[in-house]
Design a protein around this motif. Structure first.
Motif, PDB file in Angstrom:
ATOM      1  N   ASN A   1       6.605  -5.323  -0.873  1.00 36.76           N
ATOM      2  CA  ASN A   1       6.475  -4.898  -2.267  1.00 36.76           C
ATOM      3  C   ASN A   1       7.637  -4.005  -2.690  1.00 36.76           C
ATOM      4  O   ASN A   1       8.119  -4.084  -3.824  1.00 36.76           O
TER       5      ASN A   1
ATOM      6  N   GLY B   1      -4.914  -1.871  -3.874  1.00 37.63           N
ATOM      7  CA  GLY B   1      -4.350  -3.027  -3.199  1.00 37.63           C
ATOM      8  C   GLY B   1      -4.791  -4.372  -3.720  1.00 37.63           C
ATOM      9  O   GLY B   1      -4.539  -5.405  -3.089  1.00 37.63           O
TER      10      GLY B   1
ATOM     11  N   VAL C   1      -0.317  -3.409  -3.253  1.00 39.13           N
ATOM     12  CA  VAL C   1      -0.922  -4.548  -3.943  1.00 39.13           C
ATOM     13  C   VAL C   1      -0.772  -5.799  -3.075  1.00 39.13           C
ATOM     14  O   VAL C   1       0.314  -6.105  -2.583  1.00 39.13           O
TER      15      VAL C   1
ATOM     16  N   TRP D   1       3.592  -2.105 -12.390  1.00 37.71           N
ATOM     17  CA  TRP D   1       2.913  -1.538 -11.228  1.00 37.71           C
ATOM     18  C   TRP D   1       2.440  -2.633 -10.279  1.00 37.71           C
ATOM     19  O   TRP D   1       2.271  -2.394  -9.082  1.00 37.71           O
ATOM     20  N   HIS D   2       2.209  -3.808 -10.810  1.00 38.92           N
ATOM     21  CA  HIS D   2       1.678  -4.927 -10.026  1.00 38.92           C
ATOM     22  C   HIS D   2       2.719  -5.466  -9.057  1.00 38.92           C
ATOM     23  O   HIS D   2       2.380  -6.022  -8.006  1.00 38.92           O
TER      24      HIS D   2
ATOM     25  N   VAL E   1      -4.775  -7.650  -6.053  1.00 37.95           N
ATOM     26  CA  VAL E   1      -4.019  -8.509  -6.963  1.00 37.95           C
ATOM     27  C   VAL E   1      -4.923  -8.845  -8.140  1.00 37.95           C
ATOM     28  O   VAL E   1      -6.090  -9.208  -7.944  1.00 37.95           O
TER      29      VAL E   1
ATOM     30  N   TRP F   1      -5.235  -0.586 -13.597  1.00 39.55           N
ATOM     31  CA  TRP F   1      -4.315   0.220 -12.784  1.00 39.55           C
ATOM     32  C   TRP F   1      -5.009   0.700 -11.509  1.00 39.55           C
ATOM     33  O   TRP F   1      -4.433   0.673 -10.421  1.00 39.55           O
TER      34      TRP F   1
ATOM     35  N   LYS G   1      -7.978 -10.566  -4.306  1.00 39.97           N
ATOM     36  CA  LYS G   1      -7.715 -10.791  -5.730  1.00 39.97           C
ATOM     37  C   LYS G   1      -8.988 -10.609  -6.539  1.00 39.97           C
ATOM     38  O   LYS G   1     -10.083 -10.935  -6.086  1.00 39.97           O
TER      39      LYS G   1
ATOM     40  N   MET H   1      -5.398  -2.133  -8.980  1.00 38.16           N
ATOM     41  CA  MET H   1      -4.133  -2.390  -8.291  1.00 38.16           C
ATOM     42  C   MET H   1      -3.832  -1.290  -7.283  1.00 38.16           C
ATOM     43  O   MET H   1      -3.289  -1.550  -6.204  1.00 38.16           O
ATOM     44  N   ARG H   2      -4.184  -0.065  -7.609  1.00 37.98           N
ATOM     45  CA  ARG H   2      -3.906   1.067  -6.712  1.00 37.98           C
ATOM     46  C   ARG H   2      -4.668   0.941  -5.390  1.00 37.98           C
ATOM     47  O   ARG H   2      -4.278   1.530  -4.383  1.00 37.98           O
TER      48      ARG H   2
END
Length: 392
Positions: A34, A204, A177, A236-237, A206, A198, A182, A201-202
């Motif tokens: 990432n 991990g 992420v 951020w993704h 997707v 957000w 997912k 995503m934080r």
């Protein structure tokens, strides 16, 4: 650690990833991937992994730092000077770093950490020795303060070499992420759902976003606002976010033509969840995220959540569930979505809001009212008209 002339070295710390036991290497590998993706295009950049740290070599440290602050899994980073494990080189590097951090004088403390136990000087001895050499070169404007220094000067002795630094910048933290599966997120144009996205995503996850659009009752500007929010979140993704814009107009018309007005929001949300679950299964997502908080509005009581959840079989996750509006606004401001979220373009939930919504709806009553709807036909039509975008 040798770096190219003119380049700088950044030390990356990854917090809780170091506690992951046998799976630790998988998390760190994902974090390195990432970081490389986020740093694509930054000149002279390489990412290295060794001995419990990530290292970034770069020719543009300010740009690299700005990018890395949006990589989940990184807890903090420091620009460092790398030298041989030699006391003279370490003391010279310490002088350069301290003069840059405190150019006009001030108080400081030297803190050493000896991860490489083959280095012959203990951590306290190293700190005292370097401090002594610094005072031999510094003027009267500098002084030591062991309790509350203006500046910490850090020395790390590791297998790769000696590293000296003053600056430590906090980063996003969390998990990289892509290491937690997912999910789909219900993304409106409001304040809450971008923050919930957000937060997903934080940890991990997707994400793919789903937005319900009721043109012409909601304008193209309201959809554009969601697209803008999605692009902000994509930073951020670390990869484009797939946005599903679901045509919701006919479903809302059918609900308000055939169902009790007080149950309108409840049944509308049940239809949203049904559609979200269909999309999630098509896209191999494992959960649905929403921006709901208990008691914030009429559709967010525990009874409402229970009645709405009843139509899906997959987990529904609500990261904002215990937050009040003040907390949520604070997060929105910190991640940069707040000013866009408050633009005055209505979404489909506010356009059809009943005067007296049912605060404590019952499942059986909602199910009885839904008998007036051709649920499968409405969902099929909405999915057929869904627009898909990739937001970069």
């Amino acid at each position: 650690m040798k770096i190219a002339e003119g380049n700088e070295l950044l030390l990356i710390r990854y917090g809780e990833l170091g506690l992951k036991g046998k799976n630790k290497s998988q998390f760190i590998k994902r974090l390195a991937q990432n970081a490389r993706a986020q740093l694509r295009g930054v000149p002279g950049t390489q990412v290295h992994s060794s001995w419990g740290r990530l290292w970034v070599e770069t020719a543009d440290a300010p740009l690299a730092i700005a990018r890395l602050k949006q990589v989940f899994g990184i807890y903090s980073l420091s620009p460092v000077i790398s030298v041989e494990k030699d006391i003279d080189q370490i003391a010279d590097a310490a002088y350069k770093v301290l003069k840059k951090a405190l150019p006009n004088g001030g108080t400081f403390k030297v803190e050493s950490r000896r991860a490489d136990k083959t280095f012959p000087i203990t951590s306290p001895e190293l700190s005292r020795t370097v401090a002594g050499r610094l005072f031999a070169r510094l003027g009267d404007d500098y002084d030591a303060d062991m309790r509350n220094p203006q500046q910490m000067l850090n020395i790390e002795i590791r297998a790769e070499g000696a590293f000296v630094f003053c600056e430590t910048s906090p980063c996003a933290g969390g998990l990289p992420v892509g290491c937690s599966g997912k999910a789909v997120v219900l993304l409106s144009g409001g304040i809450d759902s971008p923050v919930a996205t957000w937060m997903a995503m934080r940890r991990g996850v997707v994400v793919e976003a789903i937005h319900f659009h009721s043109f012409p009752f909601t304008s193209e500007q309201s959809k554009d606002k969601v697209v803008t929010l999605g692009k902000m979140l994509a930073q951020w993704h670390g990869a484009p976010i797939r946005l599903h814009v679901v045509h919701f107009t006919e479903i809302q018309r059918a609900i308000y033509a055939n169902c009790s007005e007080e149950y309108g929001i409840t049944i509308m949300r049940r239809m949203m969840f049904r559609i979200a679950e269909r999309i999630a299964k098509q896209r191999r997502a494992m959960a649905i995220y929403t921006g709901e908080s208990v008691g914030q509005v009429a559709s967010q009581t525990l009874e409402s959540m229970d009645t709405i959840n009843a139509v899906v079989d997959m987990p529904v996750l609500r990261p904002l569930v215990a937050m009040d509006k003040e907390w949520i606004i604070k997060y929105a401001q910190e991640i940069g979505t707040f000013e866009t979220s408050i633009l005055p373009f209505e979404d489909c939930c506010t356009v059809f809001l009943p005067k007296y919504p049912k605060i404590h709806p019952k499942r059986e009553e909602a199910e009885e009212l839904e008998k007036n709807l051709d649920i499968e036909a409405l969902i099929t039509e909405a999915l057929e008209k869904t627009e898909v975008m990739l937001l970069k």
